[in-house]
Motif scaffolding. Structure first.
Motif, short mmCIF file in Angstrom:
data_model
loop_
_atom_site.label_atom_id
_atom_site.label_comp_id
_atom_site.label_asym_id
_atom_site.label_seq_id
_atom_site.Cartn_x
_atom_site.Cartn_y
_atom_site.Cartn_z
N GLU A 1 -5.25 -4.28 4.48
CA GLU A 1 -4.15 -3.43 4.93
C GLU A 1 -2.96 -3.53 3.97
OE1 GLU A 1 -3.09 -4.55 8.89
OE2 GLU A 1 -4.97 -3.82 9.74
N ALA A 2 -2.65 -4.74 3.54
CA ALA A 2 -1.54 -4.94 2.61
C ALA A 2 -1.81 -4.22 1.29
CB ALA A 2 -1.31 -6.43 2.38
N GLU A 3 -3.05 -4.27 0.85
CA GLU A 3 -3.41 -3.57 -0.39
C GLU A 3 -3.22 -2.06 -0.24
OE1 GLU A 3 -7.32 -2.75 -3.23
OE2 GLU A 3 -7.56 -3.86 -1.36
N ALA B 1 4.18 -5.33 3.05
CA ALA B 1 2.81 -5.64 2.62
C ALA B 1 2.74 -7.02 1.98
CB ALA B 1 2.32 -4.58 1.64
N GLN B 2 3.77 -7.38 1.23
CA GLN B 2 3.80 -8.70 0.59
C GLN B 2 3.82 -9.80 1.65
OE1 GLN B 2 7.26 -9.48 -1.79
NE2 GLN B 2 6.41 -11.35 -2.65
N HIS B 3 4.62 -9.63 2.68
CA HIS B 3 4.68 -10.63 3.75
C HIS B 3 3.35 -10.69 4.51
CE1 HIS B 3 8.82 -11.86 3.33
NE2 HIS B 3 9.21 -10.60 3.31
N LYS B 4 2.76 -9.54 4.75
CA LYS B 4 1.47 -9.49 5.45
C LYS B 4 0.40 -10.22 4.63
CE LYS B 4 0.32 -5.75 7.63
NZ LYS B 4 -0.10 -4.40 8.01
N ALA B 5 0.39 -9.98 3.33
CA ALA B 5 -0.59 -10.63 2.46
C ALA B 5 -0.36 -12.14 2.39
CB ALA B 5 -0.54 -10.03 1.05
N ALA C 1 -0.03 2.92 -1.11
CA ALA C 1 0.71 4.05 -0.57
C ALA C 1 2.15 4.04 -1.07
CB ALA C 1 0.68 4.03 0.95
N ALA C 2 2.76 2.87 -1.12
CA ALA C 2 4.14 2.76 -1.60
C ALA C 2 4.25 3.16 -3.07
CB ALA C 2 4.65 1.33 -1.40
N VAL C 3 3.27 2.77 -3.86
CA VAL C 3 3.27 3.15 -5.27
C VAL C 3 3.14 4.67 -5.41
CG1 VAL C 3 1.93 3.00 -7.43
CG2 VAL C 3 2.46 0.93 -6.13
N LYS C 4 2.31 5.27 -4.57
CA LYS C 4 2.17 6.73 -4.62
C LYS C 4 3.47 7.42 -4.22
CE LYS C 4 -2.80 6.78 -4.01
NZ LYS C 4 -3.94 7.13 -3.18
N ILE C 5 4.19 6.85 -3.27
CA ILE C 5 5.49 7.40 -2.88
C ILE C 5 6.44 7.35 -4.07
CG2 ILE C 5 7.57 6.99 -1.49
CD1 ILE C 5 5.66 6.01 0.76
#
Length: 83
Positions: A56-58, A16-20, A63-67
């Motif tokens: 999408e990155a957000e 997500a960081q790379h996408k952003a 989702a990653a934080v929820k995981i």
């Protein structure tokens, strides 16, 4: 193959960081509108895809934080069950 939820979440955050970053770069290098100083070849459609990529990155980061939160709760539950 069994994967660790933490590593999956971190991979998702990294992606997500790379996408952003790519989307932000694309937005930063777009020509400006005709009524502003700069190019007259500005097309408002050109900004749509990078903005959607930022969203999408957000969502991926969320989702990653929820995981990670779920994994933390599960580990806490395991420790409670063991005591």
């Amino acid at each position: 193959m069994i994967t660790n939820p933490s590593s999956s979440a971190l991979n998702l955050i990294n992606s997500a960081q790379h996408k952003a970053a790519d989307a932000a770069h694309t937005i930063a290098t777009l020509p400006v509108a005709k009524d502003e100083v700069g190019s007259t070849s500005f097309n408002s459609i050109d900004i749509l895809n990078p903005v959607l990529s930022l969203k999408e990155a957000e969502i991926e980061t969320s989702a990653a934080v929820k995981i990670l939160q779920t994994e933390k709760e599960n580990i806490g539950s395991l420790f409670d069950a063991m005591s």
